[in-house]
Design a protein around this motif. Sequence first.
Motif, short mmCIF file in Angstrom:
data_model
loop_
_atom_site.label_atom_id
_atom_site.label_comp_id
_atom_site.label_asym_id
_atom_site.label_seq_id
_atom_site.Cartn_x
_atom_site.Cartn_y
_atom_site.Cartn_z
N TYR A 1 -3.40 12.91 1.19
CA TYR A 1 -4.43 11.99 1.71
C TYR A 1 -3.74 10.74 2.22
O TYR A 1 -2.86 10.19 1.57
CB TYR A 1 -5.43 11.64 0.61
CG TYR A 1 -6.65 10.93 1.14
CD1 TYR A 1 -7.73 11.67 1.59
CD2 TYR A 1 -6.72 9.56 1.21
CE1 TYR A 1 -8.85 11.05 2.09
CE2 TYR A 1 -7.82 8.93 1.72
CZ TYR A 1 -8.88 9.68 2.16
OH TYR A 1 -10.00 9.05 2.66
N GLN A 2 -4.11 10.29 3.42
CA GLN A 2 -3.50 9.11 4.01
C GLN A 2 -4.55 8.03 4.20
O GLN A 2 -5.66 8.29 4.65
CB GLN A 2 -2.85 9.44 5.34
CG GLN A 2 -1.69 10.40 5.18
CD GLN A 2 -0.95 10.62 6.49
OE1 GLN A 2 -1.34 10.09 7.52
NE2 GLN A 2 0.13 11.36 6.43
N CYS A 3 -4.16 6.83 3.87
CA CYS A 3 -5.05 5.68 4.02
C CYS A 3 -4.84 5.01 5.38
O CYS A 3 -3.74 5.08 5.92
CB CYS A 3 -4.76 4.63 2.94
SG CYS A 3 -5.18 5.17 1.29
N GLY A 4 -5.87 4.33 5.84
CA GLY A 4 -5.76 3.55 7.06
C GLY A 4 -5.71 4.42 8.31
O GLY A 4 -6.00 5.61 8.29
N PRO B 1 0.80 -1.23 0.00
CA PRO B 1 0.00 0.00 0.00
C PRO B 1 0.83 1.27 0.00
O PRO B 1 0.49 2.24 -0.69
CB PRO B 1 -0.84 -0.11 1.27
CG PRO B 1 -0.91 -1.57 1.55
CD PRO B 1 0.39 -2.14 1.07
N GLU B 2 1.94 1.28 0.74
CA GLU B 2 2.75 2.51 0.81
C GLU B 2 3.38 2.84 -0.55
O GLU B 2 3.58 4.02 -0.87
CB GLU B 2 3.82 2.40 1.90
CG GLU B 2 4.88 1.34 1.68
CD GLU B 2 4.48 -0.09 2.07
OE1 GLU B 2 5.34 -0.98 1.95
OE2 GLU B 2 3.32 -0.31 2.48
N ILE B 3 3.63 1.84 -1.36
CA ILE B 3 4.16 2.07 -2.72
C ILE B 3 3.01 2.34 -3.68
O ILE B 3 3.10 3.22 -4.55
CB ILE B 3 5.02 0.88 -3.18
CG1 ILE B 3 6.26 0.78 -2.30
CG2 ILE B 3 5.41 1.03 -4.65
CD1 ILE B 3 7.12 -0.45 -2.55
N ALA B 4 1.93 1.59 -3.52
CA ALA B 4 0.77 1.76 -4.41
C ALA B 4 0.22 3.18 -4.35
O ALA B 4 -0.20 3.74 -5.36
CB ALA B 4 -0.32 0.76 -4.05
#
Length: 126
Positions: A121-124, A102-105
Motif C-alpha cells: 500500500y502506498q500513501c500520497g 512518512p517513508e520511514i514511518a
Amino acid sequence: MVFPPLIKDSKMEASMKNICLLGFVVALVIAGFGEVNGAGECGRANPDMEAFKLAPCASAAQDENASVSSSCCAQVKKLGQNPKCLCAVMLSNTAKSSGIKPEIAMTIPKRCNIADRPVGYQCGVV
C-alpha cells in the motif's frame, strides 16, 4: 388623527414564528455541512488529532534503525486497520511538524511484525 388599535393576528404571529424556526434550522444544517461528519479518511476522527496517538513512535518514525516500542506497535496496528487513515495520519501536518518521515514511518507495521498489514500500500500521490 386617531389610529385604530392594533389587533394581533394569531395566525400571522404563528407564521412568523414558524419562519424564524425554519430559518434557524436551515442555518444549523448549513453550518453542519462545513464540518467533517464521517467523510474523512479516519471517519469522524481528525488525522492531525490521531497523530498524537503515535507519540510512542516518534523515534522509530524518524530513524529506520531505531527500535519500535510495543505501545507504538499497538497504536499502528489499530490505525493500520484502515490504511487510508494511517496514511492520512502519517502525512498530517502534526506528523510533519513533529519530524516524522512518512517513508520511514510506513515501515513501522513491518518492523512491528504486524501480520495483517496492507502489503504494497502506498500513501500520497503515486
